[in-house]
Design an enzyme around this catalytic site. Structure first.
Site, PDB file in Angstrom:
ATOM      1  N   ASP A 220      41.598  16.859  70.403  1.00 51.54           N
ATOM      2  CA  ASP A 220      41.066  17.872  69.662  1.00 51.54           C
ATOM      3  C   ASP A 220      40.362  18.690  70.552  1.00 51.54           C
ATOM      4  OD1 ASP A 220      39.266  15.678  70.335  1.00 51.54           O
ATOM      5  OD2 ASP A 220      37.635  16.683  69.275  1.00 51.54           O
TER       6      ASP A 220
ATOM      7  N   TYR B 294      36.931  20.487  80.180  1.00 55.09           N
ATOM      8  CA  TYR B 294      36.790  19.200  81.124  1.00 55.09           C
ATOM      9  C   TYR B 294      37.087  19.831  82.457  1.00 55.09           C
ATOM     10  CZ  TYR B 294      36.497  15.925  77.488  1.00 55.09           C
ATOM     11  OH  TYR B 294      36.007  15.169  76.181  1.00 55.09           O
TER      12      TYR B 294
HETATM   13  C1  G6P Z   1      36.118  15.552  72.613  1.00 54.33           C
HETATM   14  C2  G6P Z   1      37.430  14.947  73.369  1.00 54.33           C
HETATM   15  C3  G6P Z   1      37.793  13.520  73.012  1.00 54.33           C
HETATM   16  C4  G6P Z   1      36.264  12.747  73.519  1.00 54.33           C
HETATM   17  C5  G6P Z   1      35.029  13.097  72.701  1.00 54.33           C
HETATM   18  C6  G6P Z   1      33.935  12.791  73.275  1.00 54.33           C
HETATM   19  O1  G6P Z   1      36.214  15.558  71.278  1.00 54.33           O
HETATM   20  O2  G6P Z   1      38.654  15.523  73.056  1.00 54.33           O
HETATM   21  O3  G6P Z   1      38.598  13.132  73.950  1.00 54.33           O
HETATM   22  O4  G6P Z   1      36.301  11.444  72.910  1.00 54.33           O
HETATM   23  O5  G6P Z   1      34.927  14.578  73.054  1.00 54.33           O
HETATM   24  O6  G6P Z   1      32.692  13.016  72.575  1.00 54.33           O
HETATM   25  P1  G6P Z   1      31.425  12.054  72.427  1.00 54.33           P
HETATM   26  O7  G6P Z   1      30.581  12.737  71.570  1.00 54.33           O
HETATM   27  O8  G6P Z   1      31.814  10.758  72.250  1.00 54.33           O
HETATM   28  O9  G6P Z   1      30.968  12.246  73.948  1.00 54.33           O
HETATM   29 MN    MN Z   2      40.213  14.469  74.116  1.00 54.28          MN
END
Ligand code: G6P
Ligand code: MN
Length: 442
Positions: free
Chosen positions: A171, A265
């Site tokens: 996402d 990223y």
């Molecule tokens: C985004 C990335 C996901 C990841 C998430 C982490 O949505 O696409 O791959 O898992 O961020 O988010 P968090 O709030 O758990 O650090």
């Molecule tokens: Mn992701």
């Protein structure tokens, strides 16, 4: 209208109540016969399920919700499996982050040493899920997988189970598109992007609002402010200071490399020193999730058990959940929506090998994704991508062959790790911490 049995695999995730809300938001377009939650951790899942039941009661009271830890019943005749497993749970996420930071390298869920460690844990459970679906699910099942680390998981599943009906997605691009929409004051549904790369490792090459190319205008904004506009400040994700920092950080990358717009990223791969300096070994992202989202879900569950009312809206996940549900809808009804997904390259990026695992736009049909051919990419981007694709491929091979040397090669190839000596030191600590999760390496 045909109705579907939908299973959420990893039902105990703190994201489940939000995802279920997104599913019920489109109940008139995607009819659900039965909704199942499946998890190997029954106790955790039961706590989350209490909140999910409240979401169902509030949005579609007649819908049967089943909660199970038994694959033969949970997956029997399933049409769609939404996979969101986290092997080792948040405690192992925190270990990944802390071990990396102890060695002075990026400590992150999906990038760098932490991502590779998480990949080694997830490859075989994901393959097991495919085999379970082959055995019990409807012959036309689709696994919509957003379990992380999606890049490594996708590579492993396409290699080990090439005929499986699995679509790997992420996402992040659509979350960035939501920020773009805010910057441009263009509704997200009117935005269209061109994109190439790997998962968590890609670039937006063109952005159009209602068909008009707005790429240069957007670049000028992002160079200055990152992916943030005044309108972004109301977004739940941006309200999280860590995410605000991440969206802002794209300013630096866009100023340094001016061809395209980066996935957020890239900060970990292109600015790893700054990321390490920003990260706190005593307050990692995983710890923040445990002390934030997880605490809130568990507190809500306890309140419901006491018969109290709770505010369900705090768990609704917006863009990210809506995207996942839209992918399911598109596969179910052959909608041919154009979405970014993770697929075997097979010519999508002309000058990359066929077996690269790329993230590109694709039309989502009921037979799966039809990827768009994005053409050849310039040398700098090709170099970056080939290095990372080799790194991820070596992790998959290390897991399959039980090869220590291939794991070491993967850690050495990763841009977040400065030398083979550091790679070996981190790898050895990861092996120690992952006993019982990783295949044995020799
Ligand atoms: C985004 C990335 C996901 C990841 C998430 C982490 O949505 O696409 O791959 O898992 O961020 O988010 P968090 O709030 O758990 O650090
Ligand atoms: Mn992701």
């Amino acid at each position: 209208m045909k109705d579907y049995k939908i299973v959420i695999c990893g039902g105990g995730s703190t994201y489940t109540p939000g995802i279920v809300k997104n599913l019920l938001d489109v109940k008139d377009e995607l009819a659900i016969r039965e909704l199942w939650l499946y998890d190997i951790d029954g106790e955790r899942q039961d706590r989350v399920a209490r909140v999910v039941q409240a979401v169902v009661d509030a949005n579609d009271p007649g819908l049967p919700l089943h909660v199970s830890t038994e694959p033969s019943e949970a997956f029997a005749g399933a049409d769609f499996i939404m996979a969101q497993m986290r092997v080792g749970g948040l405690p192992m996420r925190i270990k990944d982050e802390q071990i990396s930071l102890k060695h002075g390298v990026v400590g992150q869920e999906t990038c760098g040493a932490g991502g590779m460690a998480y990949g080694m844990r997830t490859i075989f459970p994901m393959v097991e899920l495919i085999d379970t679906c082959e055995k019990y699910a409807a012959p036309t099942y689709w696994i919509v997988n957003y379990s992380n680390p999606a890049a490594i998981v996708a590579k492993a599943t396409y290699k080990l189970r090439p005929n499986a009906r699995i679509l790997n997605i992420c996402d992040m691009p659509v979350e960035i598109e939501a920020r773009m929409a805010e910057i441009l004051n263009c509704p997200l549904s009117n935005l269209e992007v061109d994109y190439f790369g790997l998962n968590h490792y890609g670039w937006f090459t063109k952005v159009r609002c209602r068909g008009v190319d707005v790429t240069e205008q957007l670049k000028a904004h992002v160079r200055e402010h990152g992916y943030l506009a005044a309108a972004s400040m109301d977004d739940a994700l941006v309200k999280d200071p860590d995410w605000a920092h991440t969206f802002k950080n794209s300013a630096t990358i866009t100023s340094l490399f001016t061809d395209y717009l980066p996935n957020t990223y890239w900060q970990y791969y292109l600015l790893p020193d700054a990321c390490v300096a920003y990260m706190d070994i005593n307050n990692t992202r995983g710890m923040q999730v445990v002390n934030g989202r997880e605490k809130r879900v568990f507190a809500a569950s306890d309140a419901l058990a006491r018969g109290e009312q709770i505010d369900l809206t705090q768990f609704y996940v917006g863009v990210h959940g809506a995207f996942i549900v839209d992918v399911v809808k598109s596969l179910a009804h052959d909608l041919r929506h154009r979405r970014l997904v993770i697929v075997p390259n097979n010519g999508a990026i002309e000058n990359l090998s066929d077996d690269a695992t790329v993230e590109v736009p694709a039309y989502l049909t009921d037979r799966g994704p039809e990827p768009v051919r994005v053409g050849a990419i310039p040398r700098f981007y090709k170099g970056l991508i080939e290095q990372q694709d080799a790194c991820e491929g070596l992790i998959v091979e290390a897991a399959i062959e039980g090869s220590y040397e291939k794991a070491l090669q993967a850690f050495t190839l990763n841009r977040t790790i400065p030398s083979a000596a550091v790679a070996k030191a981190v790898l050895d600590d990861m092996i120690e911490a992952n006993q019982g999760y990783w295949p044995e390496l020799r």
